[in-house]
Design a protein around this motif. Structure first.
Motif, PDB file in Angstrom:
ATOM      1  N   VAL A  24      28.615  41.635  40.941  1.00  0.00           N
ATOM      2  CA  VAL A  24      29.755  42.477  40.540  1.00  0.00           C
ATOM      3  C   VAL A  24      30.876  41.620  39.968  1.00  0.00           C
ATOM      4  O   VAL A  24      31.472  41.958  38.939  1.00  0.00           O
ATOM      5  N   ASN A  25      31.153  40.493  40.628  1.00  0.00           N
ATOM      6  CA  ASN A  25      32.206  39.599  40.140  1.00  0.00           C
ATOM      7  C   ASN A  25      31.852  39.001  38.781  1.00  0.00           C
ATOM      8  O   ASN A  25      32.725  38.852  37.911  1.00  0.00           O
ATOM      9  N   LEU A  26      30.582  38.665  38.598  1.00  0.00           N
ATOM     10  CA  LEU A  26      30.139  38.121  37.313  1.00  0.00           C
ATOM     11  C   LEU A  26      30.268  39.171  36.209  1.00  0.00           C
ATOM     12  O   LEU A  26      30.717  38.865  35.087  1.00  0.00           O
ATOM     13  N   LEU A  27      29.888  40.404  36.527  1.00  0.00           N
ATOM     14  CA  LEU A  27      29.999  41.488  35.552  1.00  0.00           C
ATOM     15  C   LEU A  27      31.461  41.730  35.183  1.00  0.00           C
ATOM     16  O   LEU A  27      31.799  41.906  34.005  1.00  0.00           O
ATOM     17  N   ASN A  28      32.320  41.719  36.182  1.00  0.00           N
ATOM     18  CA  ASN A  28      33.749  41.907  35.948  1.00  0.00           C
ATOM     19  C   ASN A  28      34.311  40.787  35.076  1.00  0.00           C
ATOM     20  O   ASN A  28      35.091  41.031  34.143  1.00  0.00           O
ATOM     21  N   LYS A  29      33.892  39.562  35.355  1.00  0.00           N
ATOM     22  CA  LYS A  29      34.363  38.410  34.587  1.00  0.00           C
ATOM     23  C   LYS A  29      33.865  38.460  33.143  1.00  0.00           C
ATOM     24  O   LYS A  29      34.637  38.223  32.198  1.00  0.00           O
ATOM     25  N   THR A  30      32.601  38.790  32.967  1.00  0.00           N
ATOM     26  CA  THR A  30      32.018  38.818  31.616  1.00  0.00           C
ATOM     27  C   THR A  30      32.661  39.901  30.751  1.00  0.00           C
ATOM     28  O   THR A  30      33.026  39.655  29.586  1.00  0.00           O
ATOM     29  N   ILE A  31      32.806  41.093  31.312  1.00  0.00           N
ATOM     30  CA  ILE A  31      33.432  42.186  30.555  1.00  0.00           C
ATOM     31  C   ILE A  31      34.881  41.848  30.240  1.00  0.00           C
ATOM     32  O   ILE A  31      35.385  42.160  29.151  1.00  0.00           O
ATOM     33  N   SER A  32      35.562  41.210  31.185  1.00  0.00           N
ATOM     34  CA  SER A  32      36.959  40.835  30.950  1.00  0.00           C
ATOM     35  C   SER A  32      37.074  39.811  29.834  1.00  0.00           C
ATOM     36  O   SER A  32      37.973  39.906  28.988  1.00  0.00           O
ATOM     37  N   GLN A  89      43.514  36.717  34.094  1.00  0.00           N
ATOM     38  CA  GLN A  89      43.265  36.796  35.533  1.00  0.00           C
ATOM     39  C   GLN A  89      41.804  37.070  35.853  1.00  0.00           C
ATOM     40  O   GLN A  89      41.188  36.352  36.653  1.00  0.00           O
ATOM     41  N   TYR A  90      41.239  38.123  35.235  1.00  0.00           N
ATOM     42  CA  TYR A  90      39.873  38.532  35.583  1.00  0.00           C
ATOM     43  C   TYR A  90      38.808  37.808  34.746  1.00  0.00           C
ATOM     44  O   TYR A  90      37.673  37.669  35.201  1.00  0.00           O
ATOM     45  N   GLY A  91      39.177  37.357  33.567  1.00  0.00           N
ATOM     46  CA  GLY A  91      38.197  36.701  32.716  1.00  0.00           C
ATOM     47  C   GLY A  91      38.110  35.207  32.908  1.00  0.00           C
ATOM     48  O   GLY A  91      37.031  34.613  32.778  1.00  0.00           O
ATOM     49  N   TYR A  92      39.258  34.567  33.229  1.00  0.00           N
ATOM     50  CA  TYR A  92      39.272  33.107  33.300  1.00  0.00           C
ATOM     51  C   TYR A  92      39.833  32.575  34.622  1.00  0.00           C
ATOM     52  O   TYR A  92      40.046  31.365  34.761  1.00  0.00           O
ATOM     53  N   ARG A 283      32.585  46.313  49.080  1.00  0.00           N
ATOM     54  CA  ARG A 283      33.369  47.474  48.640  1.00  0.00           C
ATOM     55  C   ARG A 283      34.643  47.025  47.944  1.00  0.00           C
ATOM     56  O   ARG A 283      35.052  47.607  46.931  1.00  0.00           O
ATOM     57  N   ARG A 284      35.295  45.984  48.470  1.00  0.00           N
ATOM     58  CA  ARG A 284      36.505  45.466  47.831  1.00  0.00           C
ATOM     59  C   ARG A 284      36.207  44.932  46.442  1.00  0.00           C
ATOM     60  O   ARG A 284      36.970  45.157  45.486  1.00  0.00           O
ATOM     61  N   ALA A 285      35.088  44.229  46.290  1.00  0.00           N
ATOM     62  CA  ALA A 285      34.710  43.699  44.979  1.00  0.00           C
ATOM     63  C   ALA A 285      34.404  44.834  43.997  1.00  0.00           C
ATOM     64  O   ALA A 285      34.789  44.773  42.821  1.00  0.00           O
ATOM     65  N   THR A 286      33.724  45.867  44.484  1.00  0.00           N
ATOM     66  CA  THR A 286      33.397  47.010  43.637  1.00  0.00           C
ATOM     67  C   THR A 286      34.658  47.750  43.205  1.00  0.00           C
ATOM     68  O   THR A 286      34.790  48.151  42.034  1.00  0.00           O
ATOM     69  N   GLU A 287      35.602  47.917  44.133  1.00  0.00           N
ATOM     70  CA  GLU A 287      36.843  48.607  43.792  1.00  0.00           C
ATOM     71  C   GLU A 287      37.675  47.793  42.802  1.00  0.00           C
ATOM     72  O   GLU A 287      38.316  48.359  41.912  1.00  0.00           O
ATOM     73  N   THR A 288      37.672  46.490  42.948  1.00  0.00           N
ATOM     74  CA  THR A 288      38.374  45.634  41.984  1.00  0.00           C
ATOM     75  C   THR A 288      37.775  45.786  40.593  1.00  0.00           C
ATOM     76  O   THR A 288      38.496  45.872  39.583  1.00  0.00           O
ATOM     77  N   PHE A 289      36.455  45.830  40.534  1.00  0.00           N
ATOM     78  CA  PHE A 289      35.761  46.015  39.255  1.00  0.00           C
ATOM     79  C   PHE A 289      36.101  47.367  38.641  1.00  0.00           C
ATOM     80  O   PHE A 289      36.433  47.461  37.449  1.00  0.00           O
ATOM     81  N   LEU A 290      36.049  48.433  39.450  1.00  0.00           N
ATOM     82  CA  LEU A 290      36.345  49.772  38.941  1.00  0.00           C
ATOM     83  C   LEU A 290      37.795  49.883  38.485  1.00  0.00           C
ATOM     84  O   LEU A 290      38.091  50.499  37.448  1.00  0.00           O
ATOM     85  N   SER A 291      38.704  49.305  39.246  1.00  0.00           N
ATOM     86  CA  SER A 291      40.113  49.317  38.857  1.00  0.00           C
ATOM     87  C   SER A 291      40.318  48.624  37.518  1.00  0.00           C
ATOM     88  O   SER A 291      41.009  49.136  36.625  1.00  0.00           O
ATOM     89  N   ASN A 292      39.698  47.462  37.369  1.00  0.00           N
ATOM     90  CA  ASN A 292      39.825  46.717  36.108  1.00  0.00           C
ATOM     91  C   ASN A 292      39.258  47.506  34.939  1.00  0.00           C
ATOM     92  O   ASN A 292      39.825  47.524  33.845  1.00  0.00           O
TER      93      ASN A 292
END
Length: 348
Positions: A24-32, A89-92, A283-292
Motif C-alpha cells: 500500500v505504501n509503495l502504491l501510494n508513493k508511486t502514484i504520488s 511528502q508522499y512521493g519523496y 488500516r492506518r496505511a490504507t486510510e492514508t492512501f485513500l485520503s491522498n
C-alpha cells in the motif's frame, strides 16, 4: 506443540500484513511521484494559459470570466504549494510538516485557503450565471464586474479568517501534523466535509439547475414570441454567443467538479466517525492512501479546467490559438468583424 503452532501462525499473519502495508505504501508513493507529478505539470500549464486567455479583450468585463480568471490564479498557487508539498511528502518522503511545528501550521493553513478559494470562485461563477440568465432586469443587475470584484476579494478574506483555527489547533502529534482526535478533531472533520465537499457541491447543483431552468424559459419565450410585431415589448433576453458558451463551460466544470470532488467529503465523513477508534497499522496505511487519493482527485479536477474550457467553447479555442500566434509565433492580429457580441479577429 499447540503453542509452537500458534506462534508460527502469528508470525505468518504478521509477515503477510507487513507485506500488505509495504504494498500500500509503495502504491501510494508511486502514484504520488508520477500521478501527482503529471497533475502538477499539466495544472501549471493550464492555469497559466487560462489566466492569459481570460485576460484577453474578448472576455472583457464579463463577470463569469472574471471569476474564471480569479479561480485560475488561485489554482496556480494551489498547484505550487498545496499540491507540491503533498507530492514531496508522499512521493519523496520529505516530511517537513511532521518536523517543524510552524511549517505544519502554515502549510495546512495555506493548503485549505488555496483549495477553498478556486472552488468557491467556481461557485460564485455559477451564481453569476443564474443572475445573468434571469428574465428579471433587477436580478440581472447583480451580474456586474463591480460585484464580481467585490466577491473575489471577499472570498479571499473570508477563507483567510475562517482557517485561522488551523494555526491554533494544528500540531505535531505522534510524529504527524494533524488537528488531533479530541472533540475539536471530530468537529473539524465534520466541518471540513461540509465546507469542502457537501456545501459547494450542493450550491453548484442548485444554481446550475436554476440557470438551466432560466435558459429554457428564455428559449420558450423567444420561440413563442409573435413575429412581425417589433413594437410589442417582451421580457425575453437573447443571450450572446459568448454568454451561451460561458454557460456551457461552467456546466461542464460543475459536472467535473461533482464527479471528482465527491470522494473526499465521503472519506472525511468516514474519518469523523472513526477518529477515536484504535486502528491497526494496515488500516492506518490504507486510510492514508485513500485520503491522498481523494485529494489527488481534487487536484486532478483543477488540472483539467483548461481542457474542459478548450473542449467546451470555440471562442476559447480561437482565443487560445490567437495567443499562440501572437505570443509564440509573433504574428499580429486585426479586428475584422463582430459576431454575437464577440469580436472576430483575422491574423496577418
Amino acid at each position: 506443540m499447540s503453542n509452537i503452532t500458534t506462534n508460527s501462525t502469528s508470525v505468518i499473519v504478521g509477515d503477510d500484513q507487513a507485506q500488505l502495508i509495504a504494498l500500500v505504501n509503495l502504491l501510494n508513493k508511486t502514484i504520488s511521484q508520477y500521478g501527482l507529478g503529471l497533475i502538477w505539470f499539466v495544472g501549471n500549464i493550464g492555469s497559466i494559459l487560462n489566466c492569459i486567455i481570460f485576460s484577453q479583450p474578448t472576455y472583457g468585463k464579463s463577470p463569469c470570466a472574471m471569476h474564471f480568471l480569479a479561480s485560475s490564479v488561485a489554482q496556480f498557487f494551489t498547484f505550487n504549494f498545496a499540491l507540491l508539498t503533498r507530492l514531496l511528502q508522499y512521493g519523496y518522503g520529505i516530511q517537513g510538516t511532521n518536523i517543524y511545528v510552524w511549517f505544519c501550521k502554515v502549510r495546512f493553513y495555506l493548503f485549505y485557503i488555496f483549495v477553498a478559494v478556486p472552488r468557491y470562485n467556481i461557485v460564485m461563477a455559477s451564481v453569476d450565471r443564474y443572475f445573468a440568465s434571469s428574465r428579471s432586469a433587477l436580478r440581472r443587475q447583480w451580474s456586474s464586474p463591480k460585484i464580481a470584484i467585490r466577491l473575489i476579494i471577499g472570498n479571499i478574506i473570508v477563507w483567510c479568517i475562517i482557517y485561522v483555527q488551523v494555526l491554533i489547533f494544528y500540531d505535531i502529534t505522534n510524529g504527524s501534523c494533524s488537528y488531533g482526535s479530541g472533540a475539536y478533531g471530530i468537529f473539524f472533520s465534520i466541518y471540513i466535509s461540509i465546507d469542502s465537499g457537501i456545501l459547494p457541491l450542493l450550491l453548484l447543483l442548485i444554481f446550475g439547475l436554476l440557470t438551466v431552468n432560466n435558459i429554457h424559459k428564455t428559449r420558450r419565450r423567444i420561440d413563442a414570441a409573435p413575429t412581425g410585431n417589433p413594437g410589442r415589448p417582451t421580457q425575453a433576453v437573447k443571450m450572446s454567443k459568448k454568454d451561451i458558451q460561458l454557460h456551457r463551460m461552467l456546466a461542464n466544470q460543475i459536472c467535473l467538479f461533482i464527479v471528482l470532488n465527491m470522494p473526499n467529503p465521503c472519506y472525511l465523513v468516514y474519518r469523523s466517525f472513526t477518529i477515536t477508534l484504535v486502528k491497526s497499522p494496515f488500516r492506518r496505511a490504507t486510510e492514508t492512501f485513500l485520503s491522498n487519493m481523494t485529494y489527488a482527485l481534487i487536484h486532478l479536477g483543477f488540472s483539467l479546467t483548461f481542457a474542459n474550457f478548450f473542449i467546451s467553447s470555440d471562442i476559447y479555442r480561437r482565443e487560445f490559438l490567437q495567443v499562440i500566434r501572437i505570443k509564440i509565433l509573433r504574428r499580429t492580429s486585426a479586428s475584422t468583424a463582430t459576431e454575437g457580441g464577440t469580436t472576430v479577429k483575422a491574423v496577418r
